[in-house]
Design an enzyme around this catalytic site. Structure first.
Site, mmCIF file in Angstrom:
data_model
loop_
_atom_site.group_PDB
_atom_site.id
_atom_site.type_symbol
_atom_site.label_atom_id
_atom_site.label_comp_id
_atom_site.label_asym_id
_atom_site.label_seq_id
_atom_site.Cartn_x
_atom_site.Cartn_y
_atom_site.Cartn_z
ATOM 1 N N GLU A 166 -21.307 -19.853 76.144
ATOM 2 C CA GLU A 166 -21.432 -20.194 74.727
ATOM 3 C C GLU A 166 -22.683 -21.035 74.470
ATOM 4 O O GLU A 166 -23.135 -21.160 73.345
ATOM 5 C CB GLU A 166 -20.167 -20.913 74.239
ATOM 6 C CG GLU A 166 -19.926 -22.313 74.793
ATOM 7 C CD GLU A 166 -19.244 -22.316 76.173
ATOM 8 O OE1 GLU A 166 -19.437 -21.354 76.947
ATOM 9 O OE2 GLU A 166 -18.545 -23.302 76.471
ATOM 10 N N GLU A 180 -23.298 -33.390 92.037
ATOM 11 C CA GLU A 180 -24.250 -32.451 91.430
ATOM 12 C C GLU A 180 -24.709 -33.043 90.097
ATOM 13 O O GLU A 180 -23.897 -33.275 89.204
ATOM 14 C CB GLU A 180 -23.581 -31.093 91.178
ATOM 15 C CG GLU A 180 -24.561 -30.095 90.569
ATOM 16 C CD GLU A 180 -23.947 -28.735 90.281
ATOM 17 O OE1 GLU A 180 -22.854 -28.675 89.690
ATOM 18 O OE2 GLU A 180 -24.581 -27.726 90.633
ATOM 19 N N LYS A 206 -17.776 -12.470 79.319
ATOM 20 C CA LYS A 206 -17.798 -13.616 78.418
ATOM 21 C C LYS A 206 -19.074 -14.386 78.742
ATOM 22 O O LYS A 206 -19.196 -15.017 79.785
ATOM 23 C CB LYS A 206 -16.591 -14.534 78.594
ATOM 24 C CG LYS A 206 -16.580 -15.592 77.490
ATOM 25 C CD LYS A 206 -15.761 -16.807 77.806
ATOM 26 C CE LYS A 206 -16.498 -17.887 78.544
ATOM 27 N NZ LYS A 206 -17.656 -18.483 77.842
ATOM 28 N N SER A 223 -19.297 -24.540 87.155
ATOM 29 C CA SER A 223 -19.131 -25.809 87.868
ATOM 30 C C SER A 223 -17.905 -25.785 88.793
ATOM 31 O O SER A 223 -16.979 -24.993 88.595
ATOM 32 C CB SER A 223 -18.999 -26.944 86.855
ATOM 33 O OG SER A 223 -17.923 -26.665 85.994
ATOM 34 N N THR A 247 -19.644 -21.671 92.616
ATOM 35 C CA THR A 247 -19.583 -22.937 91.874
ATOM 36 C C THR A 247 -20.741 -23.890 92.197
ATOM 37 O O THR A 247 -21.794 -23.458 92.644
ATOM 38 C CB THR A 247 -18.201 -23.581 92.124
ATOM 39 O OG1 THR A 247 -17.980 -23.629 93.538
ATOM 40 C CG2 THR A 247 -17.081 -22.768 91.499
ATOM 41 N N PHE A 300 -24.415 -21.182 81.969
ATOM 42 C CA PHE A 300 -25.546 -21.187 81.028
ATOM 43 C C PHE A 300 -26.904 -21.034 81.712
ATOM 44 O O PHE A 300 -27.881 -20.686 81.077
ATOM 45 C CB PHE A 300 -25.545 -22.498 80.218
ATOM 46 C CG PHE A 300 -26.161 -23.663 80.969
ATOM 47 C CD1 PHE A 300 -27.536 -23.857 80.991
ATOM 48 C CD2 PHE A 300 -25.369 -24.554 81.699
ATOM 49 C CE1 PHE A 300 -28.104 -24.899 81.691
ATOM 50 C CE2 PHE A 300 -25.933 -25.599 82.415
ATOM 51 C CZ PHE A 300 -27.298 -25.771 82.404
ATOM 52 N N CYS A 350 -28.333 -23.534 90.672
ATOM 53 C CA CYS A 350 -27.364 -23.884 91.710
ATOM 54 C C CYS A 350 -28.064 -23.909 93.067
ATOM 55 O O CYS A 350 -27.491 -24.345 94.051
ATOM 56 C CB CYS A 350 -26.211 -22.892 91.720
ATOM 57 S SG CYS A 350 -26.715 -21.273 92.276
HETATM 58 P P1 NAD Z 1 -19.237 -24.552 83.324
HETATM 59 O O1 NAD Z 1 -18.271 -24.620 84.437
HETATM 60 O O2 NAD Z 1 -19.258 -25.664 82.346
HETATM 61 O O3 NAD Z 1 -19.005 -23.220 82.454
HETATM 62 C C1 NAD Z 1 -19.095 -21.942 83.030
HETATM 63 C C2 NAD Z 1 -18.326 -20.952 82.173
HETATM 64 O O4 NAD Z 1 -16.937 -21.254 82.227
HETATM 65 C C3 NAD Z 1 -18.687 -20.960 80.694
HETATM 66 O O5 NAD Z 1 -18.738 -19.636 80.243
HETATM 67 C C4 NAD Z 1 -17.540 -21.710 80.043
HETATM 68 O O6 NAD Z 1 -17.293 -21.298 78.723
HETATM 69 C C5 NAD Z 1 -16.369 -21.323 80.926
HETATM 70 N N1 NAD Z 1 -15.283 -22.299 81.010
HETATM 71 C C6 NAD Z 1 -15.370 -23.642 80.960
HETATM 72 N N2 NAD Z 1 -14.144 -24.201 81.155
HETATM 73 C C7 NAD Z 1 -13.274 -23.175 81.350
HETATM 74 C C8 NAD Z 1 -11.883 -23.111 81.614
HETATM 75 N N3 NAD Z 1 -11.129 -24.199 81.721
HETATM 76 N N4 NAD Z 1 -11.318 -21.886 81.746
HETATM 77 C C9 NAD Z 1 -12.067 -20.756 81.651
HETATM 78 N N5 NAD Z 1 -13.396 -20.763 81.408
HETATM 79 C C10 NAD Z 1 -13.999 -21.967 81.259
HETATM 80 O O7 NAD Z 1 -20.678 -24.336 83.994
HETATM 81 P P2 NAD Z 1 -22.118 -24.349 83.302
HETATM 82 O O8 NAD Z 1 -22.460 -25.754 82.933
HETATM 83 O O9 NAD Z 1 -22.216 -23.296 82.286
HETATM 84 O O10 NAD Z 1 -23.042 -23.885 84.527
HETATM 85 C C11 NAD Z 1 -23.587 -24.783 85.456
HETATM 86 C C12 NAD Z 1 -22.793 -24.813 86.740
HETATM 87 O O11 NAD Z 1 -22.771 -23.512 87.324
HETATM 88 C C13 NAD Z 1 -23.394 -25.709 87.804
HETATM 89 O O12 NAD Z 1 -22.358 -26.428 88.417
HETATM 90 C C14 NAD Z 1 -24.047 -24.742 88.780
HETATM 91 O O13 NAD Z 1 -24.183 -25.230 90.094
HETATM 92 C C15 NAD Z 1 -23.097 -23.592 88.711
HETATM 93 N N6 NAD Z 1 -23.711 -22.351 89.165
HETATM 94 C C16 NAD Z 1 -23.329 -21.861 90.385
HETATM 95 C C17 NAD Z 1 -23.917 -20.705 90.881
HETATM 96 C C18 NAD Z 1 -23.526 -20.168 92.229
HETATM 97 O O14 NAD Z 1 -23.824 -19.013 92.520
HETATM 98 N N7 NAD Z 1 -22.873 -20.952 93.078
HETATM 99 C C19 NAD Z 1 -24.875 -20.028 90.118
HETATM 100 C C20 NAD Z 1 -25.224 -20.531 88.868
HETATM 101 C C21 NAD Z 1 -24.625 -21.712 88.397
#
Ligand code: NAD
Length: 485
Positions: free
Chosen positions: A177, A383, A174, A228, A250, A150, A283
């Site tokens: 959401e 985090e 995708k 995450s 992540t 997000f 991140c």
């Molecule tokens: P999230 O893991 O909650 O969700 C990310 C995506 O995964 C969403 O589209 C969600 O719908 C989908 N998703 C969730 N559970 C799933 C599953 N079991 N199977 C398949 N898809 C699933 O993350 P978030 O809260 O949207 O984003 C924040 C996180 O992203 C933070 O931890 C941040 O550090 C990380 N991030 C990392 C980087 C990087 O380059 N390392 C960059 C940006 C954000």
């Protein structure tokens, strides 16, 4: 009536047949601004099928023709930058200035991918033996899907999409959401302005379930995920088990290290942006601030003075340094993390929980929050993903390096110093993917891969640039000889 978002499948906008829709709220006002479908398995299958069909032609389309739409997209995004940035601020909460910055980065990614013609060339060796030559042919693989987070709703999917298209693969996004409107707008621009064959790029809305459907779909060759650590770890093993190429960028817990010689007044604006910009939801955000030796006491005071000055409010008000966090749920979790931090003995130096934004009393605002806390506490080690910072004193640079290397994450770390030797030692010894020297947000440009180590990255080839070209393309090796002259 509230806008209902659609899917973009096979070059057409399609209303979802799902019975489940999720509300998208403006985090500054709590008002519902859209409804996003949690798409059905049939819709996911349809997107995969059209992308698979489109691949057969797209892979044999000339390389220049495959890059042409990207050159056009650069201009289209530039022309519509302000408009998209406003949507981004409304659905995510980040300030309009940050949203414009994110759009600039998005555009740079597409520009970077225009160079795929150069970075995706094969190799040729004449005479590996008498009259025998060997060469490699770079080939696209098929349908790739990206599962987006997000926090950078415009940029992150474009760490991948333009390279996939240029290489000759087809692509399914995708979107998150939580913030799906920005990509809806970008895809409208693609549909209106680009001459892309149907099915080369597709947008499917949904949450975890749609993510899981993509990971298990046998016609998808590979998955790129940003999100995450817990989710990324699971996706990495599931997708690999299903025989797919996979890379997951992540979570993070990033250190900002202030050396005794640092000029505090000069580095503070950079530190504030790192820790509180995007409301700490990067991140690459600084979340642990360490002062080395005697500078710590002055550092703590100066940091709090600057943190108190951060202007917090609606991101569309251009005076603001910080907007709200993304959701009510996230705000609740942050409050609970702060409570835990206090219970486990952290000293709360600045409490952002009582911040008031007069014009927007229902917004999900949390002001800069600063702890003096120790390694071993949850608030320090996990985090938190909000405008919450832990500070501590460390005796030597060696201690800092040990602490960073013991941390489970390896996304980013920054040293503030004018001493080249210390900076080099720091860079050389830490297991961290993106290292800053007097730069608090180490966001790699489009022509470098995005770093990430330990629990911040799963895979071997990273997002952006040559790495992602290699991820999206395979190599076929040919050894040949002609029997007749
Ligand atoms: P999230 O893991 O909650 O969700 C990310 C995506 O995964 C969403 O589209 C969600 O719908 C989908 N998703 C969730 N559970 C799933 C599953 N079991 N199977 C398949 N898809 C699933 O993350 P978030 O809260 O949207 O984003 C924040 C996180 O992203 C933070 O931890 C941040 O550090 C990380 N991030 C990392 C980087 C990087 O380059 N390392 C960059 C940006 C954000």
């Amino acid at each position: 009536m509230t806008e209902r978002l659609k899917n973009y499948i096979g070059g057409k906008w399609k209303e979802s047949k799902s019975e489940e829709f999720k509300e998208v709220n403006n985090p500054a006002t709590d008002k519902v601004i859209a409804e996003v479908p949690l798409s059905t398995e049939n819709e996911v299958d349809e997107a995969v099928n059209v992308a698979k069909k489109a691949f057969e032609k797209w892979r044999n389309t000339s390389v220049t023709r495959r890059t042409e739409p990207l050159f056009k997209l650069v201009q289209v995004l530039k022309d519509n930058k302000e408009n998209v940035a406003r949507i981004l601020t409304k659905e995510h909460g980040k300030t309009y200035g940050s949203a414009l910055g994110e759009m600039d980065r998005t555009i740079q990614m597409v520009e970077g991918a225009c160079a795929t013609l150069e970075s995706n060339k094969g190799e040729f060796t004449e005479n590996i033996s008498k009259d025998i030559d060997e060469y490699s042919v770079r080939r696209p693989l098929g349908v790739f899907a990206h599962i987006a987070p997000f926090n950078f709703p415009a940029m992150v999917p474009w760490w991948y999409a333009p390279w996939a298209i240029a290489v000759g693969d087809t692509f399914i996004l995708k979107a998150s959401e939580q913030c799906p409107m920005t990509q809806q707008k970008i895809f409208e621009l693609i549909d209106d302005e680009l001459d892309l064959p149907r099915g080369v790029i597709n947008l499917i809305n949904g949450g975890k379930d749609v993510g899981e459907m993509l990971i298990s779909n046998p016609d998808i060759e590979g998955i790129t995920f940003v999100g995450s650590t817990n989710v990324g770890k699971k996706i990495y093993s599931e997708a690999a088990k299903n025989g797919k190429r996979v890379q997951c960028q992540t979570g993070a817990n990033n250190f900002l290290v202030v050396m005794p010689d640092a000029n505090l007044e000069k580095i503070m604006p950079n530190m504030m942006n790192s820790c509180f910009g995007n409301a700490g939801q990067r991140c690459l955000a600084g979340s642990i601030v360490l002062g080395v030796g005697d500078i710590y006491e002055t550092l703590e005071k100066t940091f709090i003075r600057y943190a108190k000055d951060q202007k917090i409010g609606y991101g569309l008000d251009e005076q603001m340094d910080m907007g709200p966090v993304v959701s009510k749920k996230s705000l609740k979790k942050l409050h609970s993390d702060i409570e835990t931090g206090i219970k486990e003995g952290g000293k709360l130096l600045l409490d952002g929980r009582n911040v008031k934004v007069e014009d927007h009393p229902d917004g999900y605002f949390l002001g800069p929050t600063v702890f003096n806390a120790k390694k071993g506490m949850k608030i320090f080690d996990e985090e938190i993903f909000g405008p919450v910072v832990c500070m501590d004193k460390v005796d030597t640079l060696e201690d800092v390096i040990t602490m960073i290397n013991d941390d489970r994450y390896g996304n980013a770390a920054t040293i503030y110093t004018e001493k080249g030797g210390a900076a080099r030692e720091f860079r050389n010894k830490i297991n961290i993917g993106n290292v800053g020297v007097n730069i608090g947000v180490v966001a790699p440009m489009a022509y470098y891969p995005f770093g990430g180590m330990k629990d911040s990255f799963f895979g071997d080839l990273h997002g952006q640039s040559k790495d992602i070209v290699n991820f999206f393309a395979d190599r076929q090796i040919v050894i040949r000889r002609w029997m007749e002259k």
